[in-house]
Design a protein around this motif. Structure first.
Motif, PDB file in Angstrom:
ATOM      1  N   GLN A 155    -108.737  40.114   0.929  1.00 30.93           N
ATOM      2  CA  GLN A 155    -107.460  39.599   0.467  1.00 30.93           C
ATOM      3  C   GLN A 155    -106.366  40.184   1.351  1.00 30.93           C
ATOM      4  O   GLN A 155    -106.557  41.218   1.959  1.00 30.93           O
ATOM      5  CB  GLN A 155    -107.204  40.062  -0.977  1.00 30.93           C
ATOM      6  N   ARG A 181    -102.431  43.056 -10.113  1.00 34.51           N
ATOM      7  CA  ARG A 181    -102.934  41.957  -9.284  1.00 34.51           C
ATOM      8  C   ARG A 181    -101.948  40.807  -9.437  1.00 34.51           C
ATOM      9  O   ARG A 181    -101.758  40.281 -10.534  1.00 34.51           O
ATOM     10  CB  ARG A 181    -104.339  41.520  -9.696  1.00 34.51           C
ATOM     11  N   HIS A 211    -100.995  37.043  -8.769  1.00 37.55           N
ATOM     12  CA  HIS A 211    -101.667  35.761  -8.558  1.00 37.55           C
ATOM     13  C   HIS A 211    -100.618  34.725  -8.169  1.00 37.55           C
ATOM     14  O   HIS A 211     -99.588  34.613  -8.830  1.00 37.55           O
ATOM     15  CB  HIS A 211    -102.357  35.287  -9.848  1.00 37.55           C
ATOM     16  N   ASN A 212    -100.901  33.966  -7.123  1.00 41.03           N
ATOM     17  CA  ASN A 212     -99.999  32.901  -6.707  1.00 41.03           C
ATOM     18  C   ASN A 212    -100.572  31.566  -7.159  1.00 41.03           C
ATOM     19  O   ASN A 212    -101.548  31.082  -6.600  1.00 41.03           O
ATOM     20  CB  ASN A 212     -99.817  32.919  -5.186  1.00 41.03           C
ATOM     21  N   SER A 232    -104.886  35.888  -4.791  1.00 41.94           N
ATOM     22  CA  SER A 232    -104.281  37.023  -5.491  1.00 41.94           C
ATOM     23  C   SER A 232    -104.487  38.276  -4.664  1.00 41.94           C
ATOM     24  O   SER A 232    -105.347  38.327  -3.792  1.00 41.94           O
ATOM     25  CB  SER A 232    -104.900  37.191  -6.885  1.00 41.94           C
ATOM     26  N   THR A 248    -104.071  42.794  -5.168  1.00 46.18           N
ATOM     27  CA  THR A 248    -103.715  43.938  -6.010  1.00 46.18           C
ATOM     28  C   THR A 248    -102.753  44.832  -5.250  1.00 46.18           C
ATOM     29  O   THR A 248    -102.989  45.169  -4.089  1.00 46.18           O
ATOM     30  CB  THR A 248    -104.973  44.738  -6.403  1.00 46.18           C
ATOM     31  N   ASP A 270    -102.404  42.092 -14.511  1.00 48.81           N
ATOM     32  CA  ASP A 270    -102.279  40.849 -13.749  1.00 48.81           C
ATOM     33  C   ASP A 270    -100.913  40.241 -13.986  1.00 48.81           C
ATOM     34  O   ASP A 270    -100.395  40.281 -15.107  1.00 48.81           O
ATOM     35  CB  ASP A 270    -103.341  39.830 -14.194  1.00 48.81           C
ATOM     36  N   TYR A 309     -98.958  36.495 -13.020  1.00 50.10           N
ATOM     37  CA  TYR A 309     -99.167  35.158 -12.492  1.00 50.10           C
ATOM     38  C   TYR A 309     -97.840  34.520 -12.121  1.00 50.10           C
ATOM     39  O   TYR A 309     -96.964  34.371 -12.978  1.00 50.10           O
ATOM     40  CB  TYR A 309     -99.886  34.275 -13.526  1.00 50.10           C
TER      41      TYR A 309
END
Length: 133
Positions: free
Chosen positions: A34, A53, A55-56, A90, A92, A128, A130
């Motif tokens: 990543q 983390r 997230h796109n 994604s 981290t 997480d 988003y």
């Protein structure tokens, strides 16, 4: 042989320090990691985990990501550095500036010129985050 093992061990230590997904050893297929965010080397001493983390899920490629302590009126450096975060990917990130804060403001920029800002995200309580439209 010892030189090769030292190189592999050194690569594994670097990967652990920078949060990459994997390291290929001789004869193994290379697995793409990543994007790696810049890791802040300072650490708060309260034992809280501030790794999140990101997230796109916007449909756009993220070109910049900023996380700044909510008590500060200035954005810190771009945590993606020279990397990008593609739609559906994604990464981290250790969102710890060493000041002991848990509330951070997030700002992301995308290839289409859009900026999405989110305020007062508690990075001590989430694992997480988003990004959606």
């Amino acid at each position: 042989m010892n030189k090769a093992l030292n190189l592999i061990a050194g690569a594994a230590l670097l990967a652990a320090a920078f949060g990459t997904a994997s390291v290929a050893t001789a004869g193994e297929p290379r697995i793409a990691a990543q994007p790696v965010a810049a890791t802040i080397l300072v650490q708060s001493r309260d034992g809280q985990n501030r790794r999140v983390r990101v997230h796109n899920q916007t449909g756009w490629t993220m070109t910049h990501f900023y996380a700044s302590d909510s008590r500060i009126d200035d954005w810190q450096e771009d945590m993606l550095g020279s990397g990008v975060l593609s739609n559906g990917a994604s990464v981290t990130m250790n969102i710890d500036d060493g000041n002991g804060g848990c509330l951070y403001d997030f700002k992301a920029r995308f290839t289409n010129g859009q900026e999405l800002t989110r305020m007062r995200i508690n990075v001590c309580q989430i694992a997480d985050y988003y990004y959606t439209r």
